[in-house]
Every structure is written in C-alpha cells, then in structure tokens.
Design an enzyme around this catalytic site. Structure first.
Site, mmCIF file in Angstrom:
data_model
loop_
_atom_site.group_PDB
_atom_site.id
_atom_site.type_symbol
_atom_site.label_atom_id
_atom_site.label_comp_id
_atom_site.label_asym_id
_atom_site.label_seq_id
_atom_site.Cartn_x
_atom_site.Cartn_y
_atom_site.Cartn_z
ATOM 1 N NE ARG A 44 -2.048 -0.888 3.923
ATOM 2 C CZ ARG A 44 -1.462 -1.599 4.896
ATOM 3 N NH1 ARG A 44 -0.420 -1.117 5.549
ATOM 4 N NH2 ARG A 44 -1.905 -2.777 5.213
ATOM 5 C CG HIS A 169 7.884 -23.014 6.928
ATOM 6 N ND1 HIS A 169 6.959 -22.547 7.826
ATOM 7 C CD2 HIS A 169 8.983 -23.327 7.648
ATOM 8 C CE1 HIS A 169 7.476 -22.577 9.037
ATOM 9 N NE2 HIS A 169 8.697 -23.043 8.959
ATOM 10 C CE LYS A 173 11.497 -26.575 8.989
ATOM 11 N NZ LYS A 173 12.584 -25.778 9.551
ATOM 12 C CD GLU A 207 11.015 -24.304 17.675
ATOM 13 O OE1 GLU A 207 12.210 -23.948 17.806
ATOM 14 O OE2 GLU A 207 10.537 -24.711 16.609
ATOM 15 C CG ASP A 226 1.877 -21.433 15.782
ATOM 16 O OD1 ASP A 226 1.572 -20.864 14.703
ATOM 17 O OD2 ASP A 226 2.998 -21.348 16.314
ATOM 18 C CG HIS A 231 4.651 -26.815 11.080
ATOM 19 N ND1 HIS A 231 4.451 -26.394 9.788
ATOM 20 C CD2 HIS A 231 4.830 -25.681 11.815
ATOM 21 C CE1 HIS A 231 4.494 -25.067 9.748
ATOM 22 N NE2 HIS A 231 4.715 -24.613 10.964
ATOM 23 C CE LYS A 328 5.469 -20.288 20.328
ATOM 24 N NZ LYS A 328 6.428 -20.368 19.199
#
Lengths: 478, 478
Positions: A44, A169, A173, A207, A226, A231, A328
């Site tokens: 924009r 994604h 990998k 993680e 998430d 995944h 996490k």
C-alpha cells in the site's frame, strides 16, 4: 501473448516478504533458476520502484551470504513496485503488467487471505486465458475446522483447487523431504516400517524460543493450532503414508489424505495434554513465564505446549501409538521424527544385560543437526558377550553441499507448477478434523504449568505404555 | 583333590606360543581373569623354569603394551617349565603336576596333532577323574575331506568331542562375533536379511601380504585350503545361519551346520576361480611374484587367490549368490562381510538418476577399520529431488574401549568350557565337503596370473550377474 511469467508479491513491504521471500528469490537468482521471471512488489505504500529497491537493499541482510553483487543487481533489476491496496480497483491496475502467466503470493495477514483472493479474481487476474494464474497462501488455514471450511469455500468461489498452492513451510525443508526419499529409495528399511517391527512413532518439535513478539498472533491460538495441526501432522503423514507407486503430486497427496482419514477418533481427556510455560532458566538464561510476556493476557489459557497421541488405523500401523508434541521454552531445540522398534526375541540374549539397552530407533533429525541415525545394539568391546548402544549416523549435508531453504524450494515448485509439497484442501480439512475435538475440549479447563527450560508438562508422560519414554530433548550425540 | 586348573602349552618355545598365546594370557592376567590358573610350558628344550622365564621375558614384546610390570611378574610366577618330547613316557612326567582340571594346548605343527593327542591320552592325561581334561588344536584340520576325517578319527579314539576345542581364530575376533550380535539383537535388520530383500552376499578377506616366510607351509596348500575352507566359510555361516532361539554353543553350532549342509553342489568350472600373483607394486612397493618367493617351487601351481560362488539352499537364502574370495598381494587389506540389497520399486524414482546410485549395502568390516556401515540413499542436498549415496556408520570401538584379541577371547572360553566359538567336527567335515570338489578339479590346470597389487584375477568377475560387481578393495571411507 508473452509467456514471461510474473510473480506478484502482495504485502511486499512486510516482514514475511522481506525476511523470507525476497532472500529465497535472491538465492534462486544466484542458482540461475529464475529465468525470465518478472517480480512485482505490491503494497500500500506510494513508493516508486527505485524507492522499493532501496527498501530491499536496506532490508535484505546480506551478512554472511555468499552471493556475488552481480546477482543481487540482476535480481533487483527484475523487481518492479506497484502501490495499491487490496481492492478490486487498485488490483485492476496490475492487469496491463500481466500479459502472461502469473503467481499471486499473499504475504498478508491471515485475516485478509480470503478477501484478497476474491478481490484478485474479481479484478480479472485469476483468468487463465493469458497463461496460468496461481495463488500462494500460507498457514494458518483457518483456526478450526469450521473457519477452515469457510476459508476454502471462499477461495474456491473464484479459484480452482489446482490454482492454489498452500504452503506448510516444513514440507519445503530438505530433511523433511529426505524422510520420504529415505523411506522409499532404500530397500532395507521400508519392509520393517510397520507395526510388526515398530511399536511407536514420536514426532517432536521442541523450541527454546518463547513467543518472541508474536503474542499478538499467538495468544488464543496456541501450540496445537500453530504447530501440531499443520507441521507435526504433516510430518506424521510423511512418516506413515503408504509408498506411492509413482512420485506424482496427486498420488502422494492421495496417500497422505488416506493416512489422515484413518486416524481414529481419540479421547481428548486421555490422549492430549496441554502446557503453558512459567518463568525459568532456558539454556542458562532467565526467562519470564508466558503470562508475563508482553501482549499476553495475564490470565491467558493458551497452550504453549501440546502433546497428542494418535492411532493410524491402517494395516501398516494398526495398534501403534503415534505421539506428537511441540512446545516453546523447552530445554533444547529438537525437531525429529523417530521410529522405535520392538525388541528382538529376548530369550536369545537372556544372559546379557540387553533389557537395559536402548531399543532400536530410526531418527530423522532436522534440528539442531540434520542427520539420519539408527540407534543399534552392538557387541560391547571386551571379553564378555554384552551389548551396548551404537549409533549408525549419516549427516544430511557436508560443507560442500548447497542446501536450499524451504522457501527457495517451495517457490521453485510454484514456478514449476509442482503441487507435491503443497497442501491440498482435503489435507487441511482432515488435519482439522483430527484436532477439532481437542480444541473443543480445551475450551474448558487450563493448561498444565511447566517450568521454562524443562522438557514440558509432566502430563505428556501419561500416554506412554510400560517401558516407553519420550526421547530426551537433550542428547549429547545431537 | 585340587580344583586348581592347569594349562599345558605343548610347543611352548615355538613361534605361535610366544607370539600369540603367552601375550594373550598375559593380557588376561592384566584383566584379572586367570584366577588360580597354573601354566606349564612344555617343550623339548632342557630348560629350567627360570631359563624359560628368561626366554619369555626376552621374547614377549612389551613395546607399546600398557601393562604394569606387577602383572607381568605375577604372570611369570604362575608359569613352570617342563622339558620333554611328544612321547608317552615323557608326557607321563606331567602327571604329578596335574592333580585337577587341565587343558592341553597343542602349539605344534599340524602334522603332529593326531600323534600328540594320542600320546597325551596314552599317558593317562585325558582321564577326567581329577577334573576336566581339554584339548585345544588349531587349523589346519586336515588338508582335504579325507585327511580331515582321518584326523578326527584319531582324535576321537581317545578324546570325546566335548573335550576338543578346535580354534578358528577368526571366530575369536570381536568384529566377527559382533556380526551375530548385530543380526540378532536388532529388530530392524534381521527381518530384511533374506532373499526377498538381499540379492547377494560377499565375503572378502584380501591381504597385501605375500607368503611372508610361510612358503614352506603354504606352497601346495593355497588360498582355498588356507583361508576359504575355514575362515571365509565360517564367516558365511555367521552371515547366513538362522537365528538360534538361545545363545547356546550346541544350538548355535547346529544352526551353522544346517547352513553348511544346505550349500548346494557347485560346479568348480563355473563357480570357482583361482589366481596366483606375479610381480607388481603393492601399496607402492615392488614385490616379487609368488613363484619367485623364497622356498616356492618355480613351477608352483598353488592358488594365492581363490574365489567361489556358493548357494545356500535354505528358505531364507534360496537363489542368492554367496560370493567368497581371499587372496594375497592384493591392492589393499580388506576383510568384510557385505549384504547387498535389492532395488526398491524403480518406477517410484523413474525421474531421478537412481539407477546410477549404489544399492543398499550392509557392511561388517573387520579391516582395515572396524565398523558397521549401511550404505543408503538420501536426498541430494539442493533444489532437485535427486538421490545420492550416504553412509550410516558406527565404529566398532572407541579409544576408551578395551578390545580383546582373538586369542584372549578364545583362551578364556576354553577355560570356561564354552564351546560356542570353536568348531565342532561336523562343521569341519561339511566345510571340506564344500571345497573338496574344487580341490579335486584344481589338481589339473593352473591358476590365472594376477599382478601383485591388483584386485586379483579377472576371472573373479565372471560369477557376477548383470549390474553386480565386487565391492572395490580400495575405498576412501574405510
């Protein structure tokens, strides 16, 4: 009619575009794979192309990237900027520039996917008379089954399924793709990957990071939505699908959906565990708890850890637990898909301390190192007939290899029209069907607290049968 | 009645005893495994015990051996010397010293085994009223089927089969024993070790050495008798035997004999190849040909290389070639047992250059390094879906391990009465039955010449089916 293809990046000034897409495209430039592709940055801002070039020059981090300046210049030269918002009238302004095939990459917030896809089509840009028109979107594809079905209905109103490329994604990998290659290109392993010889599959994406400024998106979403829904379940399909007869996108995706449809109904009370991190030492650094993170509600019940036990009711895997977990602020970063093998007949080694040894594990590790490992038993050197654990290990890549990033690989596949690593809608739908009952159950109650830097909530261990255990997150061999 | 056991080494002043036996016993001393064993060195010299001690002190090479002097002294202290020849009257002189269990180790030339065994028994020393009496002999067990049967008949005249320990020192090697452990202690591998998944087995024992002063023994014997009939066929039984239900000497040896009996009749003209080395550069050093070696007849037809193709007609291995080869003065030292796997269904990877890749190999390597390897196909790092060869590798031992020598291991098993790594007579007999037709055929004609330092005679390649090849002797990964 020109056949020069054009890639339109919508949201070209945003974080995803600058941090992931443009660097991946630059790398493809360096590999000489972009051919005559024209790239249009669409956002924009009222920038000129030169101004956008300056923005990219400043934003793309070339530190430690071994790419000659000449490729950078060639890359910049193929990029034009087009200012506009996501409205039919503004998007129509693109039409004169698209006289051949075109790809629309929606590097936009998930809330506007459906709207943007509709507007692009209403502006006449989905029409394939001048060449293919493709739409690339990235997860999240909805936040539950219902919203996913809605999103899809909107997309399909103007776009055919074969025009849509849904990115997970993880599937770009190399080490995830290698799992399929390893399973199907090696005669010694596929015949034993079944419930006759394997008694458990574990998929871990752990993680050490926290929400890292993404609390705006993450709070209320959580680890199950998430990470697990997309995944981890995708990695599960790679680990458990039947071998396709041919390496063809539709055949592979058919086999993946077959697995998803065969996951049997599970009980959220006994087969799923959620956790939320409290303050703790993560890799030696003191970190606040999730509820103290900026932007997180102090009473948030969001799961920052989710573990589920699934059963894939195929002939191949019937009866075998498939355990998925992701979280996490855990003790270590560890992404791996692991097959645990049954014991050999134990009477053979009844006089040796075999019962204390590790079982055989086949490990596909994506992180922290990239390697394939077989944990085996060999003779303990010395006079006695005793066994010990040895690891047959092959690193995925050497210093001489040029690994591709997930985005490089996926962008090239979009350009080439190869749907293999992209999610077909039924994959998305059936993944949501797996997690939806858990989401419903988790509307009540609260996650179990776990200390930051630990291996997650204690509840994750209650799935496991006698003698079974999660592979430790910290492993000196990794 | 004392229960202190005594080990009598006949031929105690000879090369085998001093170079292999006493060092192995010393190492067992260091490991505190000799307990109250008394050792008697027996030889024809008229030495005192002190003189024999001096002989041992001078002869045992302690260079590079990390054994404290105190163990050496303790070891020397348990050794007595007894002078005498191999006659009943002289051997009778041992009787007063043997008031408990005793082991007679014949470190003697093969020609006198039978005679010595007889004389020991005739001197009353095989009588087990005071404790076990065991006889240890080492290959060669005859030079063909007929002489092996004769030798055995003589041994059995005075000794029961369970008193006899026939050494094939390859079976004492840890890495050979590890092959059985690996096969039977790992769930992932045994189910695919059959003709449904394996299409060839190769066993190679390649040496760079020549006859090295052993021409007196070797000429007229050759590689087929010296290596293939015993070491290689034994390794073949380890590679191809059915898993025993228990790790018990008789059960294991029964399964080995089962394999030997199932080797089907082969045609010496098409299934066996012999070679003899000519002068050549071996590892960069010029070496004379076999016929120029000191002590070798200049017209000798002795095979310094032998390769045979066998078929093991069990359900497990029916139709699969089992290739054995051994030779001297070859390009590299390489001892390995290798399983070659079939191709996966090729249509899956028809668009990738899989057909040029190595097949899967499972490699048990004893030399030059000690390792287990799986040669597999993994994704070639990069954007394309191509495969390449990777090696999953585990070294057998680390610097912290204390590997046992073959003689240490075997001597301890004799002391403990464990027959597992020793050859039962039917194993010897059926091994000779396998090679006897080749020996008969090789009474005529001459071996094919091969250049020293090469990979052996060209004829070894004629066994191999289309697309099959011997694993190269020189391999950078070894």
């Amino acid at each position: 009619m020109s056949s020069q293809p054009t890639l339109v990046v919508l949201g070209a000034s945003g974080d995803l575009a600058v941090r992931l897409l443009f660097p991946a495209l630059l790398s493809l430039e360096f590999r000489e794979r972009l051919e005559d592709l024209k790239i249009i940055g669409y956002a924009r801002q009222e920038w000129s192309t030169d101004e956008f070039h300056e923005h990219l020059r400043a934003a793309i981090d070339m530190d430690g990237v071994d790419i000659d300046q000449k490729y950078f210049e060639r890359f910049i030269d193929r990029i034009e900027f087009h200012g506009g918002d996501i409205s039919v009238s503004a998007l129509k302004g693109l039409e004169p520039e698209l006289d051949g095939p075109a790809i629309f990459y929606l590097a936009l917030p998930p809330g506007v996917f459906a709207d943007a896809a509709e507007k692009i089509a209403q502006a006449g840009l989905a029409d394939q008379t001048k060449g293919y028109r493709r739409l690339v979107i990235e997860k999240p594809f909805g936040t539950d089954l219902e919203t996913a079905l809605e999103l899809n209905e909107q997309l399909h109103r103007y776009w055919r399924e074969d025009q849509i490329f849904r990115i997970d994604h993880f599937l770009g990998k190399e080490t995830v793709q290698n799992m399929l290659v390893f399973r199907f290109a090696n005669r010694f392993i596929e015949p034993v990957l079944n419930s006759g010889h394997v008694d458990e599959i574990q998929i871990t994406v752990a993680e050490t990071l926290g929400v890292e400024g993404r609390s705006h998106y993450y709070d209320g979403i959580g680890a199950l939505r998430d990470m697990v829904q997309n995944h981890l379940i995708q990695m599960m399909t790679f680990a458990t699908m039947e071998p396709p007869a041919l390496w063809e996108a539709e055949m592979i995706r058919d086999h993946k959906v077959e697995v998803l449809k065969s996951v049997h109904a599970m009980n959220p009370d006994t087969d799923a565990v959620r956790g939320q991190y409290s303050a703790g030492l993560v890799e030696g650094v003191p970190r606040v708890g999730y509820r103290q993170e900026p932007g997180v509600e102090p009473t948030s019940r969001t799961d920052t850890f989710a573990a589920v036990q699934l059963h894939v009711d195929t002939w191949r895997w019937e009866g075998i637990p498939v355990l998925l977990r992701s979280g996490k602020r855990l003790a270590a970063k560890a992404h791996e898909v692991v097959f645990r093998f049954r014991e050999p007949p134990t009477s053979l080694f009844r006089h040796t301390p075999l019962e204390h040894a590790e079982p055989n594990w086949l490990v596909f590790r994506m992180s922290p190192s990239e390697a394939t490992e077989l944990v085996v038993r060999t003779k303990q050197p010395g006079l006695e007939l005793e066994t010990r654990e040895s690891v047959l290990r092959a690193d995925y890549a050497t210093a001489d290899d040029h690994e591709a990033s997930a985005y490089e690989s996926l962008l090239l596949d979009v350009l080439e029209g190869d749907h293999t690593p992209f999610l077909r809608f039924d994959e998305v739908e059936w993944s949501w069907r797996i997690v939806d009952p858990i989401l419903k159950a988790w509307e009540h109650g609260a996650p179990e607290e776990y200390v930051g830097g630990s291996d997650g909530p204690a509840g994750q261990h209650r799935f496991l049968g006698p003698g079974h255990y999660w592979r430790p997150l910290l492993n000196p061999a990794k």
